[in-house]
Design an enzyme around this catalytic site. Structure first.
Site, mmCIF file in Angstrom:
data_model
loop_
_atom_site.group_PDB
_atom_site.id
_atom_site.type_symbol
_atom_site.label_atom_id
_atom_site.label_comp_id
_atom_site.label_asym_id
_atom_site.label_seq_id
_atom_site.Cartn_x
_atom_site.Cartn_y
_atom_site.Cartn_z
ATOM 1 N N LEU A 1 40.261 1.915 19.155
ATOM 2 C CA LEU A 1 40.262 1.324 20.488
ATOM 3 C C LEU A 1 41.581 1.570 21.204
ATOM 4 O O LEU A 1 41.633 1.638 22.429
ATOM 5 C CB LEU A 1 39.998 -0.189 20.401
ATOM 6 C CG LEU A 1 38.634 -0.601 19.818
ATOM 7 C CD1 LEU A 1 38.569 -2.103 19.681
ATOM 8 C CD2 LEU A 1 37.513 -0.112 20.724
ATOM 9 N N GLY B 1 49.125 0.458 19.557
ATOM 10 C CA GLY B 1 50.183 -0.369 20.109
ATOM 11 C C GLY B 1 51.463 -0.245 19.320
ATOM 12 O O GLY B 1 51.595 0.585 18.411
ATOM 13 N N GLY B 2 52.421 -1.089 19.664
ATOM 14 C CA GLY B 2 53.714 -1.034 18.991
ATOM 15 C C GLY B 2 53.645 -1.451 17.541
ATOM 16 O O GLY B 2 54.457 -1.020 16.723
ATOM 17 N N GLN B 3 52.665 -2.318 17.196
ATOM 18 C CA GLN B 3 52.593 -2.800 15.820
ATOM 19 C C GLN B 3 51.510 -2.116 14.985
ATOM 20 O O GLN B 3 51.418 -2.390 13.793
ATOM 21 C CB GLN B 3 52.331 -4.332 15.808
ATOM 22 C CG GLN B 3 53.565 -5.160 16.113
ATOM 23 C CD GLN B 3 53.923 -5.113 17.587
ATOM 24 O OE1 GLN B 3 53.040 -5.179 18.420
ATOM 25 N NE2 GLN B 3 55.202 -4.976 17.886
ATOM 26 N N THR C 1 47.468 0.356 14.959
ATOM 27 C CA THR C 1 46.282 0.935 15.587
ATOM 28 C C THR C 1 45.144 -0.065 15.512
ATOM 29 O O THR C 1 44.943 -0.718 14.487
ATOM 30 C CB THR C 1 45.874 2.231 14.865
ATOM 31 O OG1 THR C 1 46.986 3.124 14.879
ATOM 32 C CG2 THR C 1 44.692 2.886 15.548
ATOM 33 N N VAL C 2 44.372 -0.185 16.603
ATOM 34 C CA VAL C 2 43.267 -1.145 16.674
ATOM 35 C C VAL C 2 41.952 -0.372 16.587
ATOM 36 O O VAL C 2 41.739 0.596 17.319
ATOM 37 C CB VAL C 2 43.325 -1.969 17.974
ATOM 38 C CG1 VAL C 2 42.172 -2.971 18.016
ATOM 39 C CG2 VAL C 2 44.659 -2.696 18.085
ATOM 40 N N ASP D 1 55.926 -10.033 25.017
ATOM 41 C CA ASP D 1 55.436 -8.704 25.395
ATOM 42 C C ASP D 1 54.241 -8.829 26.336
ATOM 43 O O ASP D 1 53.193 -8.206 26.142
ATOM 44 C CB ASP D 1 55.056 -7.894 24.155
ATOM 45 C CG ASP D 1 54.961 -6.397 24.447
ATOM 46 O OD1 ASP D 1 55.466 -5.968 25.496
ATOM 47 O OD2 ASP D 1 54.380 -5.671 23.624
#
Length: 731
Positions: free
Chosen positions: A408, A411-413, A415-416, A528
């Site tokens: 999807l 991000g910084g933390q 993968t979704v 954020d």
């Protein structure tokens, strides 16, 4: 008679039989010329089974030629398997000459234990004025071949014009050939003076038109005969052991020609089944020497073989079986368990050792993935509700083994991924990009701890986690309509949603952040806030997400000192310089989101000549009364001009450089909700919506532009076209 006398007699009989066999072998010829003569055939008395198998070897011509018995049937070849004999027979003919003379050659064949093969021979008749009959004891067959010239003949064809062919019954032991001519070849004498009829092996004769004139130059034709050792069945032959032809290690079978029985060596043996001599009869076949049947060890047996594996190997040893395999896995496992038991000095009972080892392994993964930290968060904040613990296999199955097509976003933390549970529930799964990175794990556990406390309709709900992998996985509810950035960015979505929807999303987002600051059990600073972290469901309801950078603020503190973390363009400048994080940092980031909703512009635009930072550019235009130049033309209208102005002033307050001059998120949320209430229930009706305040908001409108009226559809179309034109020109 004494025992010694009996032993001597038995030995004498054995020696006599051995000597007789040796003498028989020594005096029997195995060949006549270039034709092999196998038993039961033989060339002299004592070398054949009975006179039917006599082969006369005639050397009168200077070269030995074999004949069947004492006749004139020349033997060309003899085989035991299949039981066949190829012989040469005369080609009969009936010739007429111009002077009226006639010359004939007849053919008669009489056999005993032999039969003409009806499957491998054919009856041929050649001539243009010819009929012929093949007559036996209980059958007769014939063929007619006529023609008037050579015109309709085809070389290689025996279809009745110049040549014809037919078959005959099985098990024919004798026959007579009768050849005749209808008109004595009177009309075809020039090119066909003779009639021909003969039995020949199928494929040995190929008709040509030249055969009509000179086939008599071919004196013989090959014929294939079937033979049997006796004209009995196997059942009857076995009853008479003295005449039974099948010797040791052989078996009886019926002749396919139906003329008696034959013998063959049993499987695993080879040789002549009609002989009992160990050198000539059916002897064992050494499969181990002639074939590759075993993977490692082959053992030849009498008529068979067997395979085995060396000590320490597993399998049946057969190439087409399981073969021989060295048990590396079992030996390695045994050594590992033995070493583990030895070095850890655990109990000698394997069950106890297994339980302790698994307990330590589970604890190691739990601590590695921040389980202890998660427990401390839960206990320290008084949180007792437990989220679901997913297994790794459950999440792999839900995401098709984390397939690329299920991503999807990144991000910084981490993968979704999108996942589908067995009950068809859609979920979102965040997976760390760098496995084993302590900072990544800390951010994931922080997000788990933060979201576990939150229960708000406008905050993405966490459903659980997975601690079985190298890095922990977080599982959320699935929000299916993308991010706010996807909808307001004109490059991604030319036809964005209305200002009313934007205002509602802003109000919902503000309520969620206000809840984090003021109503959560422990205040939470998101750190954020940005349009890419505001998700929209199918009803366009806002959902604040991505709490990996969030921080809990103790109740007795108003700010915390942290390493600066956030997204360029949304980052609080005061926090950037002091590293002092407080609630007003989220207010600044939210103010930037409001500016995005108003303008539809990128937060950081390096190609913007006036100012790369959107917030600073927005504030500078407001100071110069040029706000209209930056507002998103897709939402600009008479009826919302006053509301756009109010939101613009609120956004400017939120992005002030000094945090103490910014409103709180609670105040921001209340103002936005008030604007929405005014929109639904206006205080004054019927007044001109284009007030002085609206004019102040818009400032000086350049020549050639006008604000569309809600009552004039033509004007609406015009302003939409102008707006599209300005977007295309980079205004």
């Amino acid at each position: 008679m004494g025992l010694r006398t009996l032993v001597l007699r038995v030995a004498l009989v054995a020696c006599t039989l051995g000597a007789a066999a040796a003498q028989l072998k020594a005096r029997c010829d195995s060949k006549c010329g270039n034709v092999s003569i196998p038993y039961p055939f033989g060339t002299r008395e004592g070398c054949f089974r009975d006179p039917s198998f006599l082969i006369t070897c005639n050397s009168s011509s200077g070269f030995p030629i074999p004949y069947l018995r004492k006749g004139n049937i020349r033997v060309l070849n003899i085989s035991l398997h299949p039981a066949e004999m190829r012989v040469s027979t005369l080609v009969p003919y009936d010739c007429y000459y111009p002077n009226g003379t006639n010359h004939r050659r007849k053919s008669t064949l009489t056999l005993k234990k032999f039969a003409i093969s009806n499957t491998k021979n054919k009856f041929y008749v050649v001539g243009c004025d010819t009929y012929a009959c093949l007559i036996g004891n209980d059958f007769a067959t014939g063929c007619v071949s006529v023609c008037s010239n050579l015109t309709h003949m085809t070389n290689g064809s025996c279809s009745g014009v110049g040549c014809c062919t037919t078959t005959f019954p099985q098990a024919i032991r004798n026959f007579n050939l009768s050849i005749g001519s209808y008109e004595n070849h009177t009309h075809v004498l020039a090119f066909n003076p003779c009639s021909y009829a003969f039995v020949a092996e199928d494929g040995s004769f190929n008709f040509t038109t030249q055969d009509l004139l000179n086939l008599h130059k071919r004196p013989t034709s090959p014929v294939l005969l079937n033979w049997a050792v006796d004209n009995q069945t196997c059942a009857h032959a076995r009853q008479n052991s003295s005449s039974y032809a099948c010797k040791a290690n052989s078996e009886c079978y019926e002749s396919e020609a139906g003329i008696g029985y034959l013998c063959r060596c049993k499987e695993g043996f080879k040789g002549n089944p009609y002989l009992s001599h160990p050198d000539s009869g059916c002897r064992d076949t050494n499969e181990c020497a002639t074939q590759k049947l075993c993977s490692m060890r082959c053992h030849n047996l009498d008529g068979n073989y067997t395979c085995s594996c060396p000590p320490g190997y597993k399998g049946d040893g057969y190439i087409h079986g399981s073969g021989c395999k060295f048990p590396f896995l079992e030996i390695s496992l045994g050594i590992s368990v033995a070493l583990l038991v030895f070095f850890m000095l655990l109990s000698t009972l394997y069950w106890v050792h297994r339980q302790r080892t698994m307990k330590k392994l589970r604890r190691r993964y739990f601590e590695q993935n921040g389980g202890t930290m998660l427990q401390q968060f839960s206990q320290g904040q008084g949180y007792s509700e437990r989220t679901r613990i997913f297994t790794e296999n459950e999440l792999k199955s839900a995401t098709n083994n984390f397939d690329e097509s299920r991503i999807l976003g990144r991000g910084g933390q981490g993968t979704v991924y999108m996942g589908i549970l067995p009950d068809k529930t859609l979920i979102a799964i965040k997976k760390s990009r760098v496995g084993g990175d302590p900072r990544q794990i800390k951010d994931f556990i922080n997000e788990m701890a933060v979201l576990s406390q939150i229960n708000h309709t406008n905050v993405v709900k966490i459903l659980g986690c997975c601690l079985e992998t190298e890095a922990p996985l977080l599982v959320y509810e699935f929000v299916d309509n993308g991010t706010l950035l996807d909808h307001i960015d004109p490059l991604k979505n030319e036809f964005s949603f209305s200002w009313e929807t934007r205002l509602r999303i802003a109000a919902e987002t503000a309520e969620a952040i206000s809840y984090l600051h003021s109503y959560a059990s422990i205040p939470i600073i998101h750190r954020d806030i940005k349009s890419a972290n505001i998700l929209l469901d199918h009803n366009l309801k806002a959902k604040v997400s991505d709490f990996g950078a969030s921080r809990l603020v103790p109740l007795d503190e108003t700010q915390v000192t942290t390493v600066v973390q956030g997204t360029l363009g949304y980052l609080d400048p005061e926090y950037l310089h002091t590293s002092q994080l407080n609630e007003k940092s989220d207010v600044y980031s939210f103010g930037v989101v409001l500016v995005e909703l108003l303008t539809g512009n990128k937060v950081v635009e390096f190609n913007r000549p006036e100012q790369r930072n959107l917030a600073m550019y927005f504030v500078s235009l407001m100071k110069e009364d040029r706000l209209w130049e930056i507002l998103d033309k897709r939402v600009l209208d008479q009826k919302n001009a006053e509301q756009l102005k109010e939101v613009a002033f609120l956004a400017r307050r939120c992005v002030r450089v000094k945090g103490k001059e910014r409103p709180t998120m609670k105040e921001v949320a209340m103002e936005l909700q008030g604007m929405r209430a005014m929109e639904k229930h206006p205080w004054v009706k019927g007044e001109d919506p284009m007030s002085e305040e609206s004019e102040y908001l818009l400032g000086h409108i350049p020549d050639g532009y006008e604000v569309a009226s809600t009552s004039n559809s033509v004007a609406n179309d015009s302003i939409q076209k102008q707006i599209a034109s300005e977007i295309a020109n980079g205004r």
